[in-house]
Design a protein around this motif. Sequence first.
Motif, PDB file in Angstrom:
ATOM      1  N   PHE A  32      -3.586 120.379  51.674  1.00 58.59           N
ATOM      2  CA  PHE A  32      -3.865 120.141  50.255  1.00 58.59           C
ATOM      3  C   PHE A  32      -4.359 118.711  50.032  1.00 58.59           C
ATOM      4  N   GLU A  33      -3.807 117.762  50.785  1.00 57.95           N
ATOM      5  CA  GLU A  33      -4.275 116.387  50.668  1.00 57.95           C
ATOM      6  C   GLU A  33      -5.728 116.265  51.130  1.00 57.95           C
ATOM      7  N   ARG A  34      -6.080 116.970  52.198  1.00 59.93           N
ATOM      8  CA  ARG A  34      -7.410 116.854  52.781  1.00 59.93           C
ATOM      9  C   ARG A  34      -8.463 117.636  52.001  1.00 59.93           C
ATOM     10  N   PHE A  35      -8.094 118.835  51.550  1.00 61.41           N
ATOM     11  CA  PHE A  35      -9.110 119.723  50.957  1.00 61.41           C
ATOM     12  C   PHE A  35      -8.835 120.125  49.505  1.00 61.41           C
ATOM     13  N   GLY A  36      -7.591 119.959  49.032  1.00 59.50           N
ATOM     14  CA  GLY A  36      -7.213 120.554  47.753  1.00 59.50           C
ATOM     15  C   GLY A  36      -7.220 119.642  46.558  1.00 59.50           C
ATOM     16  N   GLY A  37      -7.163 118.332  46.772  1.00 60.69           N
ATOM     17  CA  GLY A  37      -7.207 117.412  45.647  1.00 60.69           C
ATOM     18  C   GLY A  37      -5.918 117.281  44.874  1.00 60.69           C
ATOM     19  N   MET A  38      -4.838 117.904  45.358  1.00 59.64           N
ATOM     20  CA  MET A  38      -3.521 117.788  44.722  1.00 59.64           C
ATOM     21  C   MET A  38      -2.468 118.192  45.744  1.00 59.64           C
ATOM     22  N   THR A  39      -1.201 118.041  45.394  1.00 57.28           N
ATOM     23  CA  THR A  39      -0.135 118.450  46.292  1.00 57.28           C
ATOM     24  C   THR A  39       0.125 119.947  46.142  1.00 57.28           C
ATOM     25  N   PRO A  40       0.756 120.576  47.137  1.00 52.01           N
ATOM     26  CA  PRO A  40       1.105 121.996  46.982  1.00 52.01           C
ATOM     27  C   PRO A  40       2.001 122.246  45.777  1.00 52.01           C
ATOM     28  N   GLU A  41       2.933 121.322  45.521  1.00 49.47           N
ATOM     29  CA  GLU A  41       3.848 121.498  44.398  1.00 49.47           C
ATOM     30  C   GLU A  41       3.103 121.446  43.071  1.00 49.47           C
TER      31      GLU A  41
END
Length: 306
Positions: free
Chosen positions: A157-166
């Motif tokens: 999520f840090e690398r591709f998602g732009g936010m945390t999983p939570e």
Amino acid sequence: MRFYRQAAIRPNLERRARIVEAVRAFFGAAGFLEIETPMRIPAPAPEIHIDAQETGDWFLQTSPELCMKRLLAAGYEKIFQICRCFRKGERGGRHVPEMTLLEWYAAGMNYLDLMNQCEALIGFVASRIDAGHRLVYRGHTVDLTPPWERLTVAGAFERFGGMTPEQALDRGCFDEIMGLDIEPQLGITRPLFLYDYPARCGALARLKPTDNSVAERFELYIAGMELCNAFSELTDPREQRARFDNDNRARRAAGKTVYPVAEPFLQALEHMPPAAGNALGLDRLVMLFTGAASIDEVVAFVPEEL
């Protein structure tokens, strides 16, 4: 010509047969017992995103998981099966409502052990069907030489998602980000294990003893395709009952069928040893080793032909 599709995919079905033969040889050599469990059951696991097909007052299994864990509780230490599973409404390029799963469980193992076993299994299959150490799929050349890459869900999520999983879970977009932004990036040049899912995504997985915010769960990706889903298994019947209750509440809130409680399974958890289990989509494994763009190219019949 009648049956043209079936005639055209015969080479894929022949390779499929060799793959199934190789899977059985791998687990037989490792001391696993091949077993069969019922496909028609009274109570599936109430996962929010998976819907079971009704058959009378019972259901067709979405996975053999609950029955296989009862065998672990009865003293079976290493078991596997290749079986038909059914998921209502699932149809697409990588989904059919009736699919084939390879599922296996081993007492005394954890999810890290299963990562190593996945590497060994797929490498063994590749050698038995003369596929070598490189797999070419949809323009991607994937090196199967172990060890494979490992990436936490938080790292993805840090690398591709732009936010945390939570944050994604709180905003209701976890699955969307996984499907659109993260999964297509995984396993492109080497297979990748995505591991340590948020506790809320643990399903039937044990929470990590050193960090209860995550569950000991992984999924394997090759060329952007999810291939399997594995856990260190939860063996606490009280916690599992609470999770089932929460999942059924979520299903009710979503207007979905609320499933009966799988009491025999919950009672068996009292006697289940520490173990790990893995469910691998056999149809997708065949897709990878045949270069098939669609699951339709690796199954003899699709629903629209019946």
